[in-house]
Design an enzyme around this catalytic site. Structure first.
Site, PDB file in Angstrom:
ATOM      1  N   ASP A  74      13.793  17.432 -12.173  1.00 33.22           N
ATOM      2  CA  ASP A  74      12.525  16.938 -11.643  1.00 33.22           C
ATOM      3  C   ASP A  74      12.058  17.874 -10.534  1.00 33.22           C
ATOM      4  O   ASP A  74      12.873  18.452  -9.815  1.00 33.22           O
ATOM      5  CB  ASP A  74      12.747  15.531 -11.088  1.00 33.22           C
TER       6      ASP A  74
ATOM      7  N   HIS B 200      10.814  17.088  -7.834  1.00 31.60           N
ATOM      8  CA  HIS B 200      11.153  16.486  -6.549  1.00 31.60           C
ATOM      9  C   HIS B 200      12.680  16.351  -6.434  1.00 31.60           C
ATOM     10  O   HIS B 200      13.342  15.973  -7.402  1.00 31.60           O
ATOM     11  CB  HIS B 200      10.507  15.109  -6.415  1.00 31.60           C
TER      12      HIS B 200
ATOM     13  N   TYR C 127       3.518  13.603 -14.412  1.00 31.98           N
ATOM     14  CA  TYR C 127       2.315  12.826 -14.163  1.00 31.98           C
ATOM     15  C   TYR C 127       1.078  13.380 -14.865  1.00 31.98           C
ATOM     16  O   TYR C 127      -0.019  12.889 -14.637  1.00 31.98           O
ATOM     17  CB  TYR C 127       2.123  12.681 -12.651  1.00 31.98           C
TER      18      TYR C 127
ATOM     19  N   HIS D 202      15.064   8.397  -6.922  1.00 30.81           N
ATOM     20  CA  HIS D 202      14.782   8.324  -5.483  1.00 30.81           C
ATOM     21  C   HIS D 202      15.247   7.024  -4.827  1.00 30.81           C
ATOM     22  O   HIS D 202      15.196   6.912  -3.596  1.00 30.81           O
ATOM     23  CB  HIS D 202      13.282   8.479  -5.229  1.00 30.81           C
TER      24      HIS D 202
ATOM     25  N   ASP E  67       7.663  17.400 -14.132  1.00 31.78           N
ATOM     26  CA  ASP E  67       6.546  17.611 -13.222  1.00 31.78           C
ATOM     27  C   ASP E  67       6.565  18.982 -12.550  1.00 31.78           C
ATOM     28  O   ASP E  67       5.821  19.217 -11.596  1.00 31.78           O
ATOM     29  CB  ASP E  67       6.479  16.497 -12.174  1.00 31.78           C
TER      30      ASP E  67
ATOM     31  N   ASP F   8       0.816  -1.216   0.000  1.00 31.85           N
ATOM     32  CA  ASP F   8       0.000   0.000   0.000  1.00 31.85           C
ATOM     33  C   ASP F   8       0.853   1.271   0.000  1.00 31.85           C
ATOM     34  O   ASP F   8       0.356   2.366   0.283  1.00 31.85           O
ATOM     35  CB  ASP F   8      -0.938   0.006   1.200  1.00 31.85           C
TER      36      ASP F   8
END
Length: 398
Positions: free
Chosen positions: A178, A180, A311, A142, A267, A98
């Site tokens: 990116d 992030h 995304y 990441h 993104d 999850d």
């Protein structure tokens, strides 16, 4: 065969497309197919550009970046029926069902294929086969030595950089655009003076992964070979590009790399659902243009480009990544794109891909009509804050 300087190699992404979590996961290979369709529609992608990477799993290169226990758990969780012990340990390694990076059958093989594609790009450039190489399936920045994070299982960028260090003794500049922070690559080389990591991103005060602040500059023998420029939410094109350009020029003069590896997550666009930066397609025309110029000025053209985040699959990613490839190949269409505020029309028969997720409206032009966008409130304050952070970030560069 050595390709002329105007040519680049496209690393075939067929194997990298197996890197897929589930249909609803934001990190979806549909982005690759839509980009390929767009480039094929304008005749910018052909067999002569294509390089198919090996199907072999590059265990030696994986072991150079990732811990052995992590590699073992990834392989076990990749099975159709992993052991109960492995499932119980999944969360410890960032692979819980999850979580952001859930395990899936064939995960090890698919993740290794991503690494192999980026290694193929590095080998093509460092061997002199091509000046530039693009692997859009890569850019999983990441992933850490001991765990998955942020949709990333194996760190292909770090593996390719380490391979170039070991094989060629190359000084590598890693550029991460990116939205992030490129944390996994940074921490892999945080004490390494031969790898400079530069990340420009939305500030970690508000966005995953919560790192990438201006005081992160490397450690021990690697101090000074790391630069982070964390930008304020709702930063727009002018401020973003000013921070990017000044940083990159200073890094090139100070570090003098042998080769550039750039990660092209797209993104930071205003339409992206996972961030708050408010840039337009203009930065995705300018980023590769500026990197390309500096590669020829400082690294004899050696430039490896990777994909990454992004995304808004239909409206943003294909245009941004297609513009990257057009720049890498000096495609003549760029003259038309640069001559018009809109960039000119996209091909009318694109995209052909059928999907229930296809938006009712798609962009008609290469660039955005951002003159019609409402200006961001606090624009002057945001710009001033970014300038202040940039000055702090650049203090340790010559």
């Amino acid at each position: 065969m050595t390709l002329p300087a105007s040519e680049a190699l496209w690393i075939d992404c067929s194997n990298s497309k197996r890197y897929r979590f589930d249909e609803d996961h934001p990190f979806h290979p549909i982005r690759l197919r839509l980009t390929e369709e767009l480039l094929e529609a304008i005749g910018a992608l052909s067999e002569r550009h294509l390089l198919k990477p090996s199907d072999a799993i590059p265990m030696e290169e994986l072991e150079a970046v990732h811990r052995s226990d992590y590699l073992q758990i990834v392989q076990e969780l990749s099975k159709e029926a992993p052991s109960r012990e492995a499932v119980d340990q999944a969360a410890r390694y960032g692979l819980e069902a999850d979580g952001d990076t859930p395990c899936f059958p064939g995960m090890h093989e698919a993740s290794a294929a991503v690494v192999q594609g980026s290694l193929a790009a590095a080998e093509a450039v460092m061997s002199g086969r091509s000046l530039h190489a693009l692997h859009l399936g890569g850019g999983l920045h990441h992933a850490f030595p001991d765990r998955a994070s942020g949709f990333c299982v194996y760190n292909d960028a770090a593996a390719a950089i380490r391979w170039m260090n070991r094989r060629y003794g190359a000084k590598v500049l890693y550029i991460d655009t990116d939205v992030h922070h490129g944390d996994g690559v940074q921490w892999c080389f945080y004490t390494d003076l031969d790898v400079f990591t530069f990340s420009i991103h939305e500030t970690g005060k508000y966005l995953f992964p919560g790192t990438g602040f201006a005081n992160e500059r490397g450690a021990n023998s690697g101090y000074g070979a790391c630069l982070n420029v964390p930008l304020e939410p709702y930063t727009e094109d002018e401020s973003w590009l000013a921070c990017f350009s000044e940083s990159l020029e200073r890094i090139m003069r100070s570090f003098k790399p042998d080769v550039i590896v750039s990660q092209h997550g797209c993104d930071a666009h205003a339409l992206d659902p996972l961030s708050h930066i408010h840039c337009s397609m203009n930065i995705y025309r300018e980023i590769p243009k500026r990197i390309h110029r500096l590669a020829h000025e400082y690294t004899e053209g050696r430039w490896i480009a990777l994909g990454g985040g992004g995304y808004e699959h239909w409206q943003v990613v294909p245009r941004a990544w297609a513009l990257l490839w057009l720049e890498m190949t000096d495609h003549p269409l760029l003259r038309t794109i640069d001559a018009s505020a809109s960039g000119g029309p996209l091909p009318g028969d694109w995209p052909k891909l059928a999907s229930p997720r296809r938006p009712s409206e798609l962009p008609g032009n290469w660039l955005d009509d951002n003159a019609s966008w409402a200006p961001m409130p606090r624009r002057s304050e945001i710009t001033a804050k970014n300038k202040e952070v940039l000055e702090i970030a650049l203090q340790h560069l010559g």
